[in-house]
Design an enzyme around this catalytic site. Structure first.
Site, PDB file in Angstrom:
ATOM      1  CB  THR A 176     -46.941   3.148  19.566  1.00 35.92           C
ATOM      2  OG1 THR A 176     -47.204   3.014  18.217  1.00 35.92           O
ATOM      3  CG2 THR A 176     -48.344   3.326  20.453  1.00 35.92           C
TER       4      THR A 176
ATOM      5  N   GLY B 195     -42.326  -1.794  15.309  1.00 36.00           N
ATOM      6  CA  GLY B 195     -43.505  -1.967  16.134  1.00 36.00           C
ATOM      7  C   GLY B 195     -42.885  -2.692  17.509  1.00 36.00           C
TER       8      GLY B 195
ATOM      9  CG  HIS C 197     -45.597   0.748  12.303  1.00 40.85           C
ATOM     10  ND1 HIS C 197     -45.582   0.059  11.268  1.00 40.85           N
ATOM     11  CD2 HIS C 197     -44.399   0.885  12.655  1.00 40.85           C
ATOM     12  CE1 HIS C 197     -44.325   0.167  10.580  1.00 40.85           C
ATOM     13  NE2 HIS C 197     -43.666   0.390  11.514  1.00 40.85           N
TER      14      HIS C 197
ATOM     15  CG  ASP D  17     -39.068   4.924  11.447  1.00 45.03           C
ATOM     16  OD1 ASP D  17     -38.778   3.996  10.749  1.00 45.03           O
ATOM     17  OD2 ASP D  17     -39.936   4.924  12.270  1.00 45.03           O
ATOM     18  CG  HIS D  18     -41.620   3.735   8.351  1.00 43.55           C
ATOM     19  ND1 HIS D  18     -41.606   2.511   7.518  1.00 43.55           N
ATOM     20  CD2 HIS D  18     -41.625   3.577   9.499  1.00 43.55           C
ATOM     21  CE1 HIS D  18     -41.897   1.486   8.534  1.00 43.55           C
ATOM     22  NE2 HIS D  18     -41.829   2.250   9.697  1.00 43.55           N
TER      23      HIS D  18
END
Length: 274
Positions: free
Chosen positions: A227, A203, A174, A81-82
């Site tokens: 999160t 997000g 995010h 991810d990212h």
């Protein structure tokens, strides 16, 4: 069952639902999401952030994730991810990911295309699916969020880069929201109708259920949760007496809170209906 990024998202497109992509940070968060997949017989994507692949955490977690993938009876992909650069992408591929992401969304449009296209070529040689990002999906702490992804730009971006999945900016960020976001459902639908890449919503933590369902109906096929994975673990652990049992027993109970959260999201996204 080990699946590639495109393969697992093809299932979601065919069934008109979304695959939950859970970011994991330690063994307990991994146990939680895997046990949720077992309980619901649902496909999932297990993700780690780019920084974890640069540390011992990623190197130690990757073999465990691959073992769990082999043991699960339902489709599961392992995703970077990212990813911040080609080095991180190659490291993730070596560690066994079946999908990678390069996030250069802060670059000008043409430079984003060039960097992403070059990275896609490397990933494809390794047989690994690819996610790009167009329209920077920042943090809830940012003073100003980026503009929504334009459909015409998305079409060009997908066609020129050859990506399998596209993360778009349609009103999410995010982190924890001070106020629940209102997603640009019409924009999602427009991009979905005009591009061949599977659409990704970053997000996802804290987005109201009705917005999640509307986004899926409009064409979102992968939704990221990071999160809330952290929060379910931390808040769950805080409810426990750490001295009540051996540490492994206590931590397994903390993992159950992650499992409960992941199960709710799997059901919300419709991934348990395959």
């Amino acid at each position: 069952m080990r699946y590639g990024l495109k393969e697992i998202l093809d299932i979601a497109e065919k069934g008109n639902f979304a695959i939950p992509a859970f970011n994991v940070y330690n063994l307990e968060t991994l146990m939680g999401v895997v046990n949720a997949a077992k309980k619901t017989n649902a496909p999932i994507i297990i993700q780690m952030y780019s920084r974890l692949f640069d540390t011992d955490t990623g190197r130690f977690m990757a073999p465990v994730i691959k073992e769990m993938m082999n043991n699960l009876k339902t489709p599961v992909a392992f995703h970077l991810d990212h990813g911040v650069g080609v080095e991180e992408i190659m490291r993730a591929i070596r560690l066994g990911t079946t999908g990678v992401m390069l996030d250069v969304s802060t670059l000008p449009f043409e430079k984003n295309i060039k960097a992403t296209k070059d990275a896609v070529l490397l990933a494809k040689e390794a047989g690994v699916g690819f996610e790009g990002e167009l329209g920077h999906i920042g943090s809830t702490k940012d003073e100003k969020w980026a503009d929504y992804t334009e459909a015409v730009d998305a079409v060009k971006y997908v066609n020129e880069t050859g990506i399998d999945a596209l993360a778009i900016m349609v009103g999410t960020a995010h982190g924890k929201y001070a106020k629940a976001p209102e997603l640009a459902i019409g924009r999602i639908k427009e991009i979905h109708n005009n591009t061949k890449a599977h659409l990704v919503l970053h997000g996802g933590s804290g987005v109201p259920d009705n917005q999640i369902k509307a986004a899926i109906d409009a064409g979102i096929r992968k939704i990221n949760f990071g999160t809330d994975v952290c929060c379910s673990f931390i808040e769950g652990y805080k409810k426990l007496d750490p001295y009540s049992a051996p540490l492994d027993v206590v931590m397994s109970k903390a993992a159950e809170y992650v499992e409960n959260f992941a199960t709710e999201k799997i059901q919300l996204l419709g991934a348990d209906k395959i």
